[in-house]
Design a protein around this motif. Structure first.
Motif, PDB file in Angstrom:
ATOM      1  N   THR A 194      -2.495   2.158  -2.446  1.00  0.00           N
ATOM      2  CA  THR A 194      -3.539   2.877  -1.324  1.00  0.00           C
ATOM      3  C   THR A 194      -4.831   2.669  -2.107  1.00  0.00           C
ATOM      4  OG1 THR A 194      -3.174   4.842  -2.278  1.00  0.00           O
ATOM      5  CG2 THR A 194      -1.910   4.324  -0.370  1.00  0.00           C
ATOM      6  N   LYS A 195      -4.697   2.422  -3.632  1.00  0.00           N
ATOM      7  CA  LYS A 195      -6.291   2.362  -4.044  1.00  0.00           C
ATOM      8  C   LYS A 195      -6.682   0.943  -4.679  1.00  0.00           C
ATOM      9  CE  LYS A 195      -4.910   3.851  -8.676  1.00  0.00           C
ATOM     10  NZ  LYS A 195      -5.208   5.192  -9.942  1.00  0.00           N
ATOM     11  N   ASP A 196      -5.428   0.224  -4.915  1.00  0.00           N
ATOM     12  CA  ASP A 196      -5.895  -1.166  -5.504  1.00  0.00           C
ATOM     13  C   ASP A 196      -5.542  -2.165  -4.455  1.00  0.00           C
ATOM     14  OD1 ASP A 196      -5.939  -3.225  -7.132  1.00  0.00           O
ATOM     15  OD2 ASP A 196      -4.335  -2.447  -8.581  1.00  0.00           O
ATOM     16  N   THR A 197      -6.797  -2.944  -4.138  1.00  0.00           N
ATOM     17  CA  THR A 197      -6.700  -3.910  -3.200  1.00  0.00           C
ATOM     18  C   THR A 197      -5.742  -5.044  -3.625  1.00  0.00           C
ATOM     19  OG1 THR A 197      -8.659  -4.927  -3.757  1.00  0.00           O
ATOM     20  CG2 THR A 197      -8.652  -3.428  -1.927  1.00  0.00           C
TER      21      THR A 197
ATOM     22  N   GLN B 272       0.880   5.236  -4.370  1.00  0.00           N
ATOM     23  CA  GLN B 272      -0.478   5.793  -4.968  1.00  0.00           C
ATOM     24  C   GLN B 272      -1.632   4.254  -5.309  1.00  0.00           C
ATOM     25  OE1 GLN B 272      -0.176   8.517  -8.139  1.00  0.00           O
ATOM     26  NE2 GLN B 272       0.035  10.207  -6.370  1.00  0.00           N
ATOM     27  N   GLU B 273      -0.746   3.451  -6.316  1.00  0.00           N
ATOM     28  CA  GLU B 273      -1.654   2.315  -6.452  1.00  0.00           C
ATOM     29  C   GLU B 273      -2.032   1.317  -5.454  1.00  0.00           C
ATOM     30  OE1 GLU B 273      -2.742   1.086  -9.494  1.00  0.00           O
ATOM     31  OE2 GLU B 273      -2.209   3.273 -10.209  1.00  0.00           O
TER      32      GLU B 273
ATOM     33  N   SER C 220      -2.331  -5.869  -2.594  1.00  0.00           N
ATOM     34  CA  SER C 220      -2.026  -6.491  -1.459  1.00  0.00           C
ATOM     35  C   SER C 220      -2.516  -7.940  -1.234  1.00  0.00           C
ATOM     36  CB  SER C 220      -3.210  -5.683  -0.460  1.00  0.00           C
ATOM     37  OG  SER C 220      -2.720  -4.408  -0.501  1.00  0.00           O
TER      38      SER C 220
ATOM     39  N   ASP D 271       4.486   6.349  -7.617  1.00  0.00           N
ATOM     40  CA  ASP D 271       3.355   5.759  -8.326  1.00  0.00           C
ATOM     41  C   ASP D 271       2.786   4.420  -7.703  1.00  0.00           C
ATOM     42  OD1 ASP D 271       3.228   7.862  -9.894  1.00  0.00           O
ATOM     43  OD2 ASP D 271       4.414   6.831 -11.682  1.00  0.00           O
TER      44      ASP D 271
END
Length: 103
Positions: free
Chosen positions: A41-44, A38-39, A47, A35
């Motif tokens: 890779t989709k939530d900047t 997955q987060e 980062s 999870d």
């Protein structure tokens, strides 16, 4: 239980520690890491601190990958069909290594 842990490097460290003391199953650790990835890779917003999160992402990816390898190298195909993955445990030193690599 793990829903309360946001997807951060600090939370990854906490989740690994929970697995180390057997408060959660190692399968739950792997699921949380999936999870988290997955987060990531989709939530900047994950980062924001690139160096810390890059390390955490690499650890989570290693946990996820090692799980699959560990299962396939430890159990036969027939055993995997009946296996309760919640009872499978990584070697303790792997968890300790992952824990110490997130500083």
């Amino acid at each position: 239980m793990l829903e309360r842990y946001s997807y951060t490097a600090d939370s990854l460290k906490k989740v690994i520690k929970l697995a180390l003391i057997n408060s959660i199953s190692h399968k739950e650790l792997v699921d949380w890491c999936e999870d988290f990835l997955q987060e990531a890779t989709k939530d900047t917003s994950i980062s924001k601190d690139r160096s810390l999160n890059k390390k955490a992402i690499m650890v989570a990816l290693d946990i996820e990958n090692q799980w699959e390898l560990f299962l396939s190298n430890t159990y036969t195909f027939e055993e995997l069909q009946e296996l309760n993955q919640n009872k499978v445990k990584f070697p303790k030193q792997w968890l300790e290594k992952w824990d110490s690599s997130i500083r």
